[in-house]
Design a protein around this motif. Sequence first.
Motif, short mmCIF file in Angstrom:
data_model
loop_
_atom_site.label_atom_id
_atom_site.label_comp_id
_atom_site.label_asym_id
_atom_site.label_seq_id
_atom_site.Cartn_x
_atom_site.Cartn_y
_atom_site.Cartn_z
N GLN A 567 0.83 -1.21 0.00
CA GLN A 567 0.00 0.00 0.00
C GLN A 567 0.86 1.26 0.00
OE1 GLN A 567 -3.41 0.10 2.77
NE2 GLN A 567 -2.86 -2.00 3.34
N ILE A 568 0.48 2.22 -0.83
CA ILE A 568 1.11 3.55 -0.82
C ILE A 568 0.03 4.56 -0.45
CG2 ILE A 568 2.34 5.29 -2.15
CD1 ILE A 568 3.38 3.12 -3.95
N ARG A 569 0.23 5.24 0.65
CA ARG A 569 -0.77 6.21 1.13
C ARG A 569 -0.20 7.62 1.00
NH1 ARG A 569 -3.25 3.03 6.44
NH2 ARG A 569 -3.65 1.05 5.34
N LEU A 570 -0.88 8.43 0.23
CA LEU A 570 -0.43 9.79 -0.04
C LEU A 570 -1.07 10.75 0.95
CD1 LEU A 570 -0.84 9.71 -3.92
CD2 LEU A 570 1.24 9.36 -2.63
N HIS A 571 -0.25 11.64 1.51
CA HIS A 571 -0.74 12.66 2.45
C HIS A 571 0.01 13.96 2.19
CE1 HIS A 571 -3.25 10.10 5.03
NE2 HIS A 571 -2.32 9.16 4.84
N ASN A 572 -0.66 15.06 2.42
CA ASN A 572 -0.01 16.36 2.31
C ASN A 572 -0.26 17.23 3.54
OD1 ASN A 572 -2.71 17.10 1.85
ND2 ASN A 572 -2.42 17.04 -0.38
N VAL A 573 -0.91 16.69 4.57
CA VAL A 573 -1.10 17.37 5.85
C VAL A 573 -0.59 16.43 6.93
CG1 VAL A 573 -2.71 18.46 7.44
CG2 VAL A 573 -3.10 18.62 4.98
N ILE A 574 0.33 16.90 7.74
CA ILE A 574 1.04 16.00 8.66
C ILE A 574 0.12 15.38 9.70
CG2 ILE A 574 1.74 17.84 10.29
CD1 ILE A 574 4.49 16.33 10.41
N TYR A 575 -0.84 16.13 10.25
CA TYR A 575 -1.69 15.55 11.29
C TYR A 575 -2.65 14.52 10.71
CZ TYR A 575 -5.02 19.26 9.94
OH TYR A 575 -5.85 20.11 9.24
N LYS A 576 -3.03 14.68 9.43
CA LYS A 576 -3.88 13.68 8.79
C LYS A 576 -3.10 12.39 8.54
CE LYS A 576 -7.17 16.83 6.62
NZ LYS A 576 -7.78 17.29 5.34
N MET A 577 -1.83 12.53 8.22
CA MET A 577 -0.99 11.36 8.02
C MET A 577 -0.88 10.54 9.30
SD MET A 577 3.04 11.30 6.98
CE MET A 577 4.10 9.98 7.56
#
Length: 702
Positions: A567-577
Amino acid sequence: MNISNVLCTRLFFSKIALFTSVQLSKQAKIPRCSFCLSSSLHRKPNKAKDYKVTKKIAKPKAKPDKLATVWKSMTVKELATAIGTDPDNVFEAMLLSKLNTDRYYKLSSKIDDMAVITKVVQNCGRRPQIVANPTLKESEEDKDAYRRPPPDPSCLVKRPPVVTVMGHVDHGKTTLLDALRHTNVVASEFGGITQHIGAFSVKLSSGNQVTFLDTPGHAAFSSMRERGANVTDIVVLVVAADDGVMDQTKESIKYARQANVPIVVAINKIDRPGADVEMTKDALLANGIQLEDRGGDTIAVPISALKRIGLEALVESIVLQAELLEVSADPKGPVEGVVVECQADLNRGILSTLLIQRGTLKKGAWLVAGTAYGKIKGMLNDQRSSIETASPATPVEVFGWKDMPSVGDLVLEVESEKRAREVVEYRQKKLELEKMKDDLKAIKEKEDEHMKEYGEILKQRREIGWFHVRYALAKKRRELTKKDVEFEAPRVSIVVKGDVEGSIEAILNIISSYYSNECELDLIHFGVGPVTDNDVKLAEPYNGIIYAFNVTVPTSVSSTAASSNVQIRLHNVIYKMFDDLKEEINSKMPPKDEEQILGQADVIQEFVITEGKKKIPVAGCRCTKGILKKDAQYRLKRGEEYIFDGKLTSMRHLKNEVDQIKKDVDCGLRLSDTQIRVQHGDVLECYQLVKVPQKVDWDPGF
């Protein structure tokens, strides 16, 4: 045993001795005695004849020392020499070790795994003695590069001040910079928060040039704020008038004081409903900020960055503070600076944002930062335009690095590639030597701990005998093995890729705060740049998840990950990650048993019934809360003490056996333990254990 048996036994062994003597004499062609048929070696020696023979007999070699001196990162050839054997034997011992030794196939291969070295030495019949690398001795000649001595005051010229904007998250720092630069950076930020440290050169309305550093206000980016305070001349502390002094505001004040730089306070959002400027000033005073209108020397300017209210007064305060500091620098000579940010680009390679502190950076210069070096192939300003030179206090993005420097590293210009290599090699050897010393210290502590344990075991041996100790140790090993087989903590394995080193640093700082006995968090790999096929290969054996923060995933890599079930999970907001990561950890944690109270009954009277010859007590009760179930668990409470916890063997209403009793109904309850006697006033609690999902007790700080 009688005498005949003794004689037979002696005769048997004498025949064996005679036969052995004859055979040996045949092989050695030694004459035998005609009387006893044994070799004639037992005759009296003739010194004249036997002298030459005795001279030819070689003396036995002395046994070699069983101790082999080894160290980390020694080559195969060095290991063979230390053991006193042929390198082929070392390669053979590697195969027998059943460890990962495929990469050590040359004589010059450095063995960086101490487990391999130790196993090879043991397979060769020696004992390893670990020491520091003798080739890594303290060099008498210091080949490092350092800052130049302070310049002559006559060489100094005025430079733009470096101003770092700091404060709590969502207090309007980036909005303030947008208002000063006439840009809209805040609209492009994910989640409405700054997650990088930005450097901008701004020409104010007064005509003055100022270099601004924008730092994140989120709790995760503490290191970025600390670095921003250490490279600045002035700190602009942004505090929201409707929110007041918050955690990261206090932290920013602490960093500014540690760096000993002046503070200009911008009280933002004064146009918001509920804004209270005076209350904000009181809060600042409580945290040690002595404002001018409260008898101190710190300037505070009420503003609204969004509506551009009070910006002129803030600009004047910054310019005034810069003039009081009389900021200046030497624009000549080799460059000195600091790394503000780093990232990896697919087209240009390693990019780093530098803040020049001394000298003038030019294209083609050789730079050293930490253990990285490179030749500057190109420079970009904050507008992403190519430039040829960068003077002091200028933020510039450069590319051409051989390796990625670390944020906060001191940047120094050297005269050539040879000198750059020399500096980096010297620093690497110095770091390796320091690491070796730390490793030796840890090994010594481990050896001391082992000797202490061994001493206790030895003492037990002397007291109760070796057999009993061996049995106890074997039993302990069986128990530990059984425990490991019965329970293995679940694990979440991850690979982290980020856009810049500052983001990776913040993510790793948060991951390092994780601790749980219920589920392990395993960081397989981390790095700066887009997700690659190698990241997928690393994650696959561990069933790992790749967390990609603000980076892209090429189509080919996505296909490889899909075929490998990674799985590759993309995030651009640190708290959501980290919310996502916590959910993943929660899903792996085993459910826990939780008590669910079903009902309660008061004991009215004890009845004793007879079954055969046994007298069995029965509790005559009335259900006062909920319901009572026959197959549930029961606790008998007397006063504040519980005297029974277990099952029922019988539940009756009148004379009928029933499965449950409702509220306000009388019943007879027979406990599984017939030795327990109930009394009037006792309370029976009916409960059952239910499986409920667990949640990890981990607070990342936001």
